[in-house]
Motif scaffolding. Structure first.
Motif, PDB file in Angstrom:
ATOM      1  N   ALA A   1      -4.767  60.373   6.292  1.00 38.68           N
ATOM      2  CA  ALA A   1      -5.395  59.254   6.988  1.00 38.68           C
ATOM      3  C   ALA A   1      -6.383  59.521   8.224  1.00 38.68           C
ATOM      4  O   ALA A   1      -7.209  58.934   8.582  1.00 38.68           O
ATOM      5  CB  ALA A   1      -4.401  58.167   7.391  1.00 38.68           C
ATOM      6  N   PHE A   2      -5.635  60.590   8.877  1.00 39.11           N
ATOM      7  CA  PHE A   2      -6.545  61.075   9.995  1.00 39.11           C
ATOM      8  C   PHE A   2      -8.004  61.376   9.867  1.00 39.11           C
ATOM      9  O   PHE A   2      -8.807  61.466  10.458  1.00 39.11           O
ATOM     10  CB  PHE A   2      -5.783  62.233  10.591  1.00 39.11           C
TER      11      PHE A   2
ATOM     12  N   GLU B   1     -10.018  58.095   9.960  1.00 40.68           N
ATOM     13  CA  GLU B   1      -9.979  57.346  11.088  1.00 40.68           C
ATOM     14  C   GLU B   1     -10.334  58.114  12.303  1.00 40.68           C
ATOM     15  O   GLU B   1     -10.901  57.455  13.180  1.00 40.68           O
ATOM     16  CB  GLU B   1      -8.546  57.128  11.187  1.00 40.68           C
ATOM     17  N   LEU B   2      -9.937  59.372  12.334  1.00 37.51           N
ATOM     18  CA  LEU B   2     -10.378  60.047  13.790  1.00 37.51           C
ATOM     19  C   LEU B   2     -11.984  60.322  13.690  1.00 37.51           C
ATOM     20  O   LEU B   2     -12.437  60.756  14.671  1.00 37.51           O
ATOM     21  CB  LEU B   2      -9.298  61.389  13.770  1.00 37.51           C
TER      22      LEU B   2
ATOM     23  N   LEU C   1      -5.687  53.128  11.384  1.00 38.94           N
ATOM     24  CA  LEU C   1      -5.014  54.539  11.047  1.00 38.94           C
ATOM     25  C   LEU C   1      -3.576  54.271  11.060  1.00 38.94           C
ATOM     26  O   LEU C   1      -2.992  54.845   9.929  1.00 38.94           O
ATOM     27  CB  LEU C   1      -5.051  55.618  12.508  1.00 38.94           C
TER      28      LEU C   1
ATOM     29  N   SER D   1      -9.738  51.058  15.211  1.00 35.92           N
ATOM     30  CA  SER D   1      -9.760  52.190  14.907  1.00 35.92           C
ATOM     31  C   SER D   1      -8.242  52.787  14.455  1.00 35.92           C
ATOM     32  O   SER D   1      -7.755  53.060  13.450  1.00 35.92           O
ATOM     33  CB  SER D   1     -10.210  53.606  15.471  1.00 35.92           C
ATOM     34  N   GLU D   2      -7.566  52.619  15.779  1.00 32.38           N
ATOM     35  CA  GLU D   2      -6.039  52.936  15.718  1.00 32.38           C
ATOM     36  C   GLU D   2      -5.013  52.095  14.765  1.00 32.38           C
ATOM     37  O   GLU D   2      -4.169  52.460  14.096  1.00 32.38           O
ATOM     38  CB  GLU D   2      -5.565  53.025  17.101  1.00 32.38           C
TER      39      GLU D   2
ATOM     40  N   ILE E   1      -1.671  55.383   7.322  1.00 41.98           N
ATOM     41  CA  ILE E   1      -0.467  56.186   7.214  1.00 41.98           C
ATOM     42  C   ILE E   1       0.746  55.475   6.662  1.00 41.98           C
ATOM     43  O   ILE E   1       1.273  56.095   5.802  1.00 41.98           O
ATOM     44  CB  ILE E   1      -0.253  56.754   8.702  1.00 41.98           C
TER      45      ILE E   1
END
Length: 169
Positions: free
Chosen positions: A162-163, A166-167, A33, A29-30, A37
């Motif tokens: 993007a958050f 992804e979050l 992200l 996931s990160e 971004i």
């Protein structure tokens, strides 16, 4: 004896950054992200820590806006910070945060927001008290802010696009 170096991330670092993020968080996931971004042009400061030619740490600050009745105030969001697990406890994460803060202040940034461990980020001056007035779906003790200059204390936090994807994952 080798020396750890901190430098700006380059396009050639993308694969290594992805691996550090995946190893540090144990999921993709990160890394996704970060890729989103950067691809969307939202990175403000992105640094890597390099040891013996290998990227062992990564930090990214992206553009964040605080919206209120008067308009938008530009700020930055720290997300993510990652260090290869075999290098945890060596000070690499702290070195990345401190160097990024120097670069951000030099560039005229006035406020940074992070969603993370208050005990860890508190060492760098972040506090929930400074972020308590912000409207955010992430509002809670882990939402912290650090101001280097005058900046809003209330308003709605608007993260890079993007958050959103992804979050939520």
């Amino acid at each position: 004896m080798s020396m750890m170096a901190i430098r700006a991330a380059t396009p050639r670092d993308r694969d290594a950054i992805r691996l550090v993020e995946e190893h540090a968080f144990g999921q993709r996931s990160e890394a996704g992200l970060v890729d989103a971004i950067v691809a969307q042009g939202g990175a403000v400061v992105e640094l890597v820590a390099v040891e013996d030619g290998q990227v062992v740490g990564h930090i990214l600050f992206s553009r964040l806006y605080i919206e209120d009745d008067t308009g938008e105030f530009p700020a930055v969001a720290l997300a993510p910070l990652a260090v290869e697990p075999s290098f945890h406890g060596t000070g690499i994460g702290g070195a990345l945060v401190r160097e990024a803060h120097i670069r951000l202040k030099t560039a005229g940034e006035r406020l940074s927001v992070v969603l993370g461990d208050p005990a860890y980020y508190g060492r760098f001056g972040y506090s929930h008290a400074r972020a308590a007035g912000f409207e955010s779906e992430y509002q809670g003790e882990a939402l912290q802010a650090l101001a280097w200059d005058e900046a809003p204390e209330a308003g709605r936090l608007v993260y890079a696009p993007a958050f959103g994807s992804e979050l939520a994952a």
